[in-house]
Design an enzyme around this catalytic site. Structure first.
Site: not given
Ligand SMILES: *Cc1c(COP(=O)(O)O)cnc(C)c1O
Length: 336
Positions: A73, A175, A209
């Site tokens: 990722r 991210k 989300e």
């Molecule tokens: C990091 C993150 C998540 C959760 O990801 P995980 O891999 O489950 O920790 C969800 N949404 C956003 C915007 C994130 O930055």
């Protein structure tokens, strides 16, 4: 342990990209980074990160949760920002070396070691607004963290935002720091105005989300969540919960749903946020159009609890890791 993310191990793993190549990584004492004020990251937000955990079991050995998936990722995030993409083996090795160095600093479950690989563009050029950073620094920071639920599983309250988006579509599944900057204003406004914990971003009614966690609806029979697309971050916790849910006999329903539907579904379904820090956290209340809507009776539900436990039991070594999610480190720390 202090508040999540405020305590650090005294070493980092670090590697630099210069002259069109990654230079050999090393584990070094943690200290401030020396960066030129013209570094690309300061001006043009060329940065991305990862977040995942290592656990120490009774045998004294560390287990890293979904290391290779997080590395992959991070590579996707780097590529989308046109940053030098870290070599997968190199980054995985950096994480493992750092964890091995600090294995004795990992608190026992339910505490863990939170790992934060970070990539920043370091090209010294304030004229590079529309050009990629051809130099970069990659480091891995390690932070001992406690159990999110140590104070009891209080339910969360979310504002349902049906106009504004968390971020732009082209960075939705990256991210990257800018996405959190974009979500911060709306989230703080909502906290002040409605006393909520987070904002559930649902631009044009599409339930996506929150600022840093994925959203799931869970009944005795099914799990509903938005299917993967470019608008939101593809959480590893989301993916793990869906796979364990399928193992446990839940119907996995990855589908789009609207705010209107959401408000109907929470009469019968539990709601939860998923992410590495909190695992699976129950949502008790939604706020929409100034009105509070309870999720079922407003209390944490049994299915959320069951799925969270299924995942944590694997992480804590209480049940077998049937999906091969854990990378086990050798008992002997590598010499630095
Ligand atoms: C990091 C993150 C998540 C959760 O990801 P995980 O891999 O489950 O920790 C969800 N949404 C956003 C915007 C994130 O930055």
């Amino acid at each position: 342990m202090g508040q999540f993310g405020t305590e650090f191990c005294d070493h980092i793993a670090i590697a630099r990209y210069e002259n069109d190549a990654w230079q050999a990584p090393s584990v070094e004492p943690l200290k401030p980074l020396a960066l030129h004020p013209a570094a690309h990251v300061f001006h043009y937000a060329s940065t991305c990160f990862e977040g995942f955990k290592a656990y120490r079991w009774d045998d004294g050995r560390a287990r890293i949760f979904r290391l290779h998936d997080h590395v992959a990722r991070m590579q996707k995030s780097a590529a989308s920002l046109r940053l030098p993409v870290p070599d997968a083996d190199m980054l995985a090795r950096m994480v493992m070396d750092l964890v091995a160095h600090h294995v004795d600093d990992i608190p026992l479950p339910p505490s863990s070691l939170y790992l934060r690989p970070t990539l920043i563009g370091t090209l010294e050029n304030i004229g590079a607004a529309a050009a990629p950073s051809t130099e970069a620094t990659l480091f891995v920071l390690a932070s001992p963290v406690g159990d999110y639920f140590a104070g009891g599983a209080a339910t969360l309250k979310l504002l349902v935002e049906d106009q504004r988006a968390r971020t732009t579509e082209q960075l939705g599944s990256t991210k990257t720091g800018g996405n959190y900057a974009a979500a911060l204003g709306p989230t703080l406004e909502a906290k002040e105005k409605y006393g909520v914990d987070q904002v559930l971003f649902c631009p044009n009614g599409d339930v996506q989300e929150t600022g840093a966690a994925n959203f799931l609806l869970i009944s005795d029979h099914e799990i509903i969540t938005k299917p993967l697309d470019s608008t939101f971050l593809h959480g590893m916790t989301r993916d793990s919960v869906l796979k364990l849910g399928a193992d446990l006999g839940y119907k996995i329903n990855e589908r789009e749903f609207s705010v209107t539907e959401l408000l109907e579904l929470v009469k019968t379904h539990e709601a939860a946020l998923s992410g590495t820090a909190a695992c699976l956290a129950p949502v008790g209340t939604l706020v929409y159009n100034g009105k509070e809507i309870k999720v079922r009776d407003g209390n944490p539900g049994p299915n959320t609890e069951k799925l969270r436990k299924a995942l944590q039991d694997i992480q804590y070594g209480l049940v077998p890791d049937r999906h091969g999610w854990l990378t086990v480190l050798d008992a002997v720390p590598v010499a630095i």
